[in-house]
Design an enzyme around this catalytic site. Structure first.
Site, PDB file in Angstrom:
ATOM      1  N   MET A 199      10.945   3.737   7.642  1.00  0.00           N
ATOM      2  CA  MET A 199      11.561   2.528   8.194  1.00  0.00           C
ATOM      3  C   MET A 199      10.916   1.255   7.700  1.00  0.00           C
ATOM      4  SD  MET A 199      12.137   3.674  12.155  1.00  0.00           S
ATOM      5  CE  MET A 199      12.753   2.063  12.585  1.00  0.00           C
ATOM      6  N   LEU A 221       0.818  -1.216   0.000  1.00  0.00           N
ATOM      7  CA  LEU A 221       0.000   0.000   0.000  1.00  0.00           C
ATOM      8  C   LEU A 221       0.845   1.255   0.000  1.00  0.00           C
ATOM      9  CD1 LEU A 221      -2.703  -1.047   2.643  1.00  0.00           C
ATOM     10  CD2 LEU A 221      -2.919  -1.062   0.148  1.00  0.00           C
ATOM     11  N   GLY A 222       2.020   1.188   0.590  1.00  0.00           N
ATOM     12  CA  GLY A 222       2.865   2.374   0.637  1.00  0.00           C
ATOM     13  C   GLY A 222       4.137   2.090   1.388  1.00  0.00           C
ATOM     14  N   GLY A 278       7.240   3.821   4.113  1.00  0.00           N
ATOM     15  CA  GLY A 278       7.604   4.842   5.066  1.00  0.00           C
ATOM     16  C   GLY A 278       9.104   4.895   5.219  1.00  0.00           C
ATOM     17  N   ASP A 330       4.060  11.929  17.758  1.00  0.00           N
ATOM     18  CA  ASP A 330       4.322  12.213  16.328  1.00  0.00           C
ATOM     19  C   ASP A 330       3.024  12.589  15.605  1.00  0.00           C
ATOM     20  OD1 ASP A 330       5.872  12.528  14.066  1.00  0.00           O
ATOM     21  OD2 ASP A 330       5.823  10.395  13.519  1.00  0.00           O
ATOM     22  N   VAL A 367       3.915  -0.573   4.150  1.00  0.00           N
ATOM     23  CA  VAL A 367       2.583  -0.966   4.591  1.00  0.00           C
ATOM     24  C   VAL A 367       1.974  -1.842   3.512  1.00  0.00           C
ATOM     25  CG1 VAL A 367       0.307  -0.185   5.332  1.00  0.00           C
ATOM     26  CG2 VAL A 367       2.320   1.181   5.890  1.00  0.00           C
TER      27      VAL A 367
END
Length: 828
Positions: A566, A561-562, A564, A682, A569
C-alpha cells in the site's frame, strides 16, 4: 433652479401621476390635428372655416365654445384687395354719370357689374363671416394673449371696451388672510382679438402660461393683473359661462382664493390654481378628442357636443408650442386648458394647506432632535433602520395627502434633512474611527505576519498562506510569500506554490525569479503530485529539475528504502533535531473508495497513536504520524539490517539456538504489547527487522493493530498475511493476543524447517488447511530438531485458542527452558 427645488417638483409630479380622478364629462376637444391640416390646407386657415365650425356646434347644442386660436390681426385675402380697388375705381369712375336714357341696356350692365363686385367682396371677407358666426352662436369665448411680466409705467393705450367688459371688479383684500398683501400675477403686454371679432364674441379670456423654474406647467393663473385691471383666464371664463355665471359673479379674495358663485377655488398667494392633470387610461386620452376635419365633414355628429364645453385648438406638429406637464412632456395648450377647466368644475385642484409651514417646521424640528440627540446613541444597524422607517413615513404621508386628499405638503426638505443628517453623522463616525482603524490595521498586519510564520514553522502552509496574503503589499510580504512558496515546492504541492507566485506577481511581477518559478510550477503540476505521479504507483518523485528536497510533514525525504503493498518506505530526516527516521507512506486514497476513506484514515491515525504508546527494546519506536496531500505517513525509528523473510528459506536457516532466542524476544515483545491491549494481527518474517552482526531485533509495522478494548472491539475484517493467520482470524472472529502467538508459531516452524506449516494450491485450500488440518511434525522435516522445539511449535499452532499459549510470557518461558536443555546437551 436648484437641486432642492428640482427634488420638490419631482415629488409633486410623482404625487400627481399617482393620483386618480375622473375628468369632467362636460369638456370635449376638437383638435386641429395633422389630419385636418392635410385635408383642409396649411395653417392658418381662412377664418370662414372656423365660422362653419361655430355654426355646426351651435346647431349641435354646444353649451360653450372656447377658441384657443388668436385672432389679433385682420385676415385679408390677396384677391380681396383687388376687388376693393376695383370697387373704389367703380365708385369714382364716369360709369355712374352715363346718360341712362340714351342707353338703357348699358346702364343695366353697369349696375350688374357693381353688384357682382360687392358680392365678391363679401365672399372674400372671412373676418366678417367669422364675426357673423360669433354673433349667431352667441356662446364663443375668444382668447387673448397676456405675457406675464412686471408692468412699468402706463400702457400705450387703453384696452377697448369689448375687452374691458370682461374685467373682474369684485376684489377683496382681507389683511387677516393676506397679511403679506399678495397680488395676482401681472401682465406686461396683451394681444387681444380684432374689434370686428371681439365685439361679437360672448366673452374673452386670458391665455397666460406661467411655467415653473424647470419649464413645466403645473399651475394655472386664474386671474391676471394688467395695469390694475384684473382679467379672468380663459379656463376661468369658460367655467363661468358653463355655470351660467358672469364676471359679476366672481369674487377675488387676494392671497387666498377665487369664488365663482358658490364654488370656491383655493389658490396660491398669487391666485394660481394647482391644476389636477388627469392621466390617460390604457393609452386613451382622458378627454374626448375629435379631429376638426371629421366634425367639419359630418363624420362626427354635432349632437355629440350637446351641453358640452367645446375647446377648439391645435394639436398638430409645428402649429403652436407644446407644454411640459407632470403627466406629459409634450402636451398641446388646448389639452392643458381642458385639464384646467375640468379641475375648476370638479374641484380637483391641489391645495397647499394653511398649516403647511407650521407642519413642516414641526417635522424639521423633530428630525433635528432625532439627529442631534438620539441618532448618536444608536448602533449603526438600528440607526439605519429608524432613518429608513422615518423616510418611508415621510414618503407615505406625502403620497396619501396628495392622492387621497389633494393636499400638497412639501416634505422633500425634511426628507433631505433626515438623509443628509444621517449621512453626515455616519461620515463623522467613520472619520473619527479611521485613524484608529489604520492603527488597528497595522497591528493586525503584524499579528498576521507573526501567526503566519508560526503556522509555517508548524507545517500548516495553507493556513500560513491565508495569513500572509492579508498583509499589506510590501517587500517584506513578498519575501514571506516567496519562502512559503519554496516550502510548498518541497512538499511537491506545485499547484499551491503556483498560487502563491501568482499573488506575488500581482504585487510585483519582477520580483526575483517568480516568472521562471511560475512556469516551472505549472510544468511540474502536470507531472508531479505529492505521493504519486500521473501513473498509478504511489512513489514520491525525488530530485531533478533543481527542485528543493521534498518534505512529508516536517521531514525531509532523502531516498526510497523499499515498497510495500500500500505504499513505500523512505529514508528521512527531522531537520529540527537532525534525527534520521524511516517514513512509511500509505496512499489511502488509491486503495479505498471515497465513501470509506474517512473511516480508514481515522483508523490509521488511531492505530498509529496506539503503536506510538509502545516502548520496548524489541518493538520499533514510532515518532510521528501525519497526512500530506494524498499520503498518510508514519515516521519511525530507522533500523539497520533487513527483515527476516530470507531466513525462512531452507538454504539460509539460522542456528536453532539463534532462532529460539529470536522467537523468545518476539514473544516477550508481544506479551508487552498484549498487556497494553494492542494486537499486532500481522506477525510474519517481513515485519521482523534483524541485524545479524549485532543480533538486534525489532518488531515493526504495528500499523494495522487495533485496541482490543472489550467494550469497543467488534468482529473485524480479515487483515494481514493469510499464511501466518490464526484460524479465528481467518474466520473473521474477534482476535486477541493468542492469535499473534499462533502467527509466531508459524514463523518459528518456518525458521526451523525452511517451509511453511500450511500450504495450498489456492487461497481457499490454504485457509481450509489452517483451520482444519493439523500441521506436519517439525521433526519429520528436520530430524535433528530437539523434541522441546516441536513441543513449543505444536502448542503454539493448536487450533483451539484455549489450548494455545495464553500469553507471550508463557511461550517465552518454554523457549527459555528449551534453550537451557539444548545448551546443557551440547558437549563441553
Amino acid at each position: 433652479m436648484g437641486w432642492f427645488d428640482r427634488l420638490e417638483r419631482n415629488a409633486y409630479d410623482f404625487g400627481v401621476r399617482s393620483s386618480e380622478r375622473i375628468p369632467s364629462s362636460k369638456v370635449a376637444i376638437i383638435a386641429i390635428d395633422d389630419e385636418s391640416i392635410a385635408n383642409i390646407g396649411r395653417w392658418p386657415w381662412p377664418r370662414d372655416i372656423h365660422a362653419q365650425m361655430h355654426r355646426i356646434l351651435k346647431r349641435g347644442g354646444a353649451k360653450i365654445i372656447g377658441q384657443t386660436s388668436f385672432f389679433i390681426e385682420p385676415q385679408i385675402d390677396p384677391g380681396m384687395r383687388y376687388i376693393q380697388d376695383i370697387l373704389q375705381f367703380y365708385g369714382n369712375s364716369q360709369l355712374q354719370k352715363i346718360n341712362i336714357k340714351a342707353n338703357p341696356k348699358l346702364n343695366t350692365d353697369i349696375e350688374t357689374l357693381g353688384e357682382k363686385l360687392l358680392t365678391a367682396e363679401l365672399d372674400l371677407n372671412t373676418d366678417q363671416k367669422l364675426a357673423d358666426s360669433l354673433a349667431e352662436a352667441g356662446n364663443v369665448v375668444l382668447a387673448m394673449h397676456m405675457g406675464i411680466g412686471s408692468a412699468r409705467g402706463r400702457p400705450d393705450s387703453k384696452l377697448p371696451k369689448y375687452v374691458t367688459r370682461n374685467k373682474l371688479s369684485r376684489v377683496k383684500n382681507n389683511p387677516a388672510i393676506n397679511p403679506n398683501n399678495n397680488a395676482p400675477l401681472t401682465a406686461s403686454n396683451v394681444f387681444y382679438p380684432i374689434e370686428l371679432l371681439g365685439s361679437q364674441a360672448d366673452s374673452i379670456g386670458a391665455l397666460a402660461a406661467y411655467p415653473d423654474t424647470d419649464g413645466s406647467i403645473r399651475s394655472e393663473p386664474l386671474v391676471v393683473d394688467y395695469y390694475d385691471e384684473i382679467y379672468p383666464s380663459l379656463a376661468l371664463q369658460l367655467a363661468l359661462r358653463s355655470l351660467n355665471l358672469s364676471a359679476k359673479d366672481v369674487t377675488i379674495n387676494l392671497g387666498n382664493n377665487v369664488e365663482l358663485g358658490r364654488l370656491q377655488i383655493k389658490t396660491s398667494p398669487n391666485l394660481l390654481m394647482n391644476t389636477f392633470f388627469y392621466s390617460d387610461t390604457s393609452g386613451v386620452n382622458a378627454f374626448s378628442v375629435d379631429s376638426f376635419y371629421d366634425v367639419l365633414q359630418g363624420k362626427i355628429p354635432a349632437s355629440k357636443y350637446k351641453g358640452k364645453i367645446v375647446l377648439i385648438g391645435s394639436t398638430a406638429v409645428g402649429v403652436g408650442d407644446t407644454m411640459v406637464t407632470p403627466i406629459n412632456a409634450n402636451m398641446a395648450p388646448v389639452l392643458t386648458l381642458a385639464h384646467s377647466v375640468s379641475s375648476i368644475l370638479n374641484e380637483d385642484f391641489f391645495i397647499e394647506p394653511e398649516w403647511n409651514l407650521p407642519a413642516i417646521a414641526g417635522i424639521m424640528l423633530f428630525i433635528s432632535l432625532y439627529i442631534i440627540f438620539l441618532l448618536p446613541r444608536l448602533k449603526a444597524g438600528v440607526a439605519a433602520s429608524i432613518t429608513v422607517l422615518l423616510f418611508i413615513a415621510l414618503f407615505v404621508t406625502h403620497y396619501i395627502l396628495m392622492t387621497d386628499y389633494g393636499l400638497w405638503l412639501q416634505l422633500v426638505g425634511p426628507s433631505i434633512l433626515l438623509v443628509v443628517g444621517h449621512l453626515l453623522l455616519t461620515t463623522k463616525r467613520f472619520l473619527s474611527t479611521e485613524k484608529g482603524k489604520l492603527a488597528l490595521d497595522a497591528e493586525s498586519a503584524e499579528s498576521n505576519r507573526m501567526l503566519g510564520l508560526s503556522l509555517q514553522g508548524q507545517g500548516q502552509l495553507d493556513a500560513a498562506f491565508d495569513k500572509f496574503r492579508r498583509l499589506p503589499k510590501s517587500a517584506e510580504a513578498l519575501e514571506l510569500l516567496y519562502n512559503l512558496a519554496l516550502d510548498f515546492e518541497r512538499k511537491r504541492q506545485f499547484n499551491k506554490a503556483g498560487s502563491v507566485y501568482q499573488v506575488m506577481k500581482d504585487i510585483n511581477p519582477k520580483f526575483r525569479d517568480i516568472k521562471q518559478r511560475i512556469n516551472r510550477a505549472s510544468a511540474m503540476e502536470e507531472t508531479v503530485i505529492l505521493g504519486g505521479s500521473s501513473s498509478s504507483n504511489s512513489s514520491l518523485l525525488l530530485g531533478g529539475n533543481g527542485v528543493e528536497k521534498p518534505m512529508l510533514g516536517r521531514y525531509e525525504v532523502d531516498k526510497e528504502l523499499g515498497k510495500g503493498a500500500m505504499g513505500s518506505v523512505y529514508l528521512g530526516k527531522d531537520p529540527k533535531i537532525s534525527r534520521i527516521v524511516a517514513i512509511k507512506t500509505m496512499a489511502l486514497s488509491q486503495e479505498f473508495e471515497e465513501d470509506e476513506l474517512q473511516d480508514v484514515k481515522a483508523r490509521f491515525f488511531r492505530e498509529a497513536e496506539t503503536a506510538g504508546r509502545l516502548s520496548h527494546p524489541s518493538i520499533v519506536t514510532i515518532y510521528d504520524a501525519g497526512e500530506e496531500h494524498d499520503l498518510a505517513y508514519i515516521a519511525m525509528e530507522f533500523l539497520k539490517g533487513s527483515d527476516m523473510a530470507q531466513y525462512g528459506k531452507a538454504d539460509k536457516l539460522l542456528p536453532i539456538t539463534r532462532v529460539l532466542d529470536i522467537i523468545r524476544r518476539c514473544a516477550e515483545a508481544l506479551d508487552y504489547a498484549h498487556k497494553a491491549n494492542v494486537v499486532h494481527r500481522d506477525i510474519k518474517p517481513a515485519n521482523i527487522m534483524y541485524e545479524l552482526k549485532t543480533d538486534t531485533l525489532k518488531i515493526t509495522d504495528f500499523g494495522i493493530a487495533r485496541i482490543t478494548d472489550s467494550s469497543k472491539t467488534k468482529t473485524g475484517m480479515v487483515l494481514g498475511t493469510p499464511s501466518y493467520m490464526s484460524p479465528e482470524q481467518l474466520a473473521g472472529k474477534k482476535v486477541d493476543g493468542k492469535s499473534d502467538l499462533f502467527s509466531l508459531g508459524v514463523m518459528m516452524f518456518q525458521f526451523m524447517t525452511g517451509r511453511l506449516p500450511f500450504q495450498g494450491d489456492s487461497m481457499a485450500s490454504l485457509m481450509y488447511k489452517i483451520a482444519n488440518t493439523p500441521h506436519p511434525k517439525p521433526e519429520s522435516i528436520r530430524a535433528e530438531l530437539p523434541r522441546c522445539v516441536s513441543v513449543v511449535i505444536n502448542r503454539a499452532l493448536t487450533k483451539d485458542p484455549a489450548k494455545r499459549y495464553q500469553s507471550g510470557a508463557q511461550m517465552a518461558a518454554d523457549l527459555r527452558k528449551c534453550l537451557q536443555i539444548i545448551t546443557q546437551k551440547k558437549p563441553s
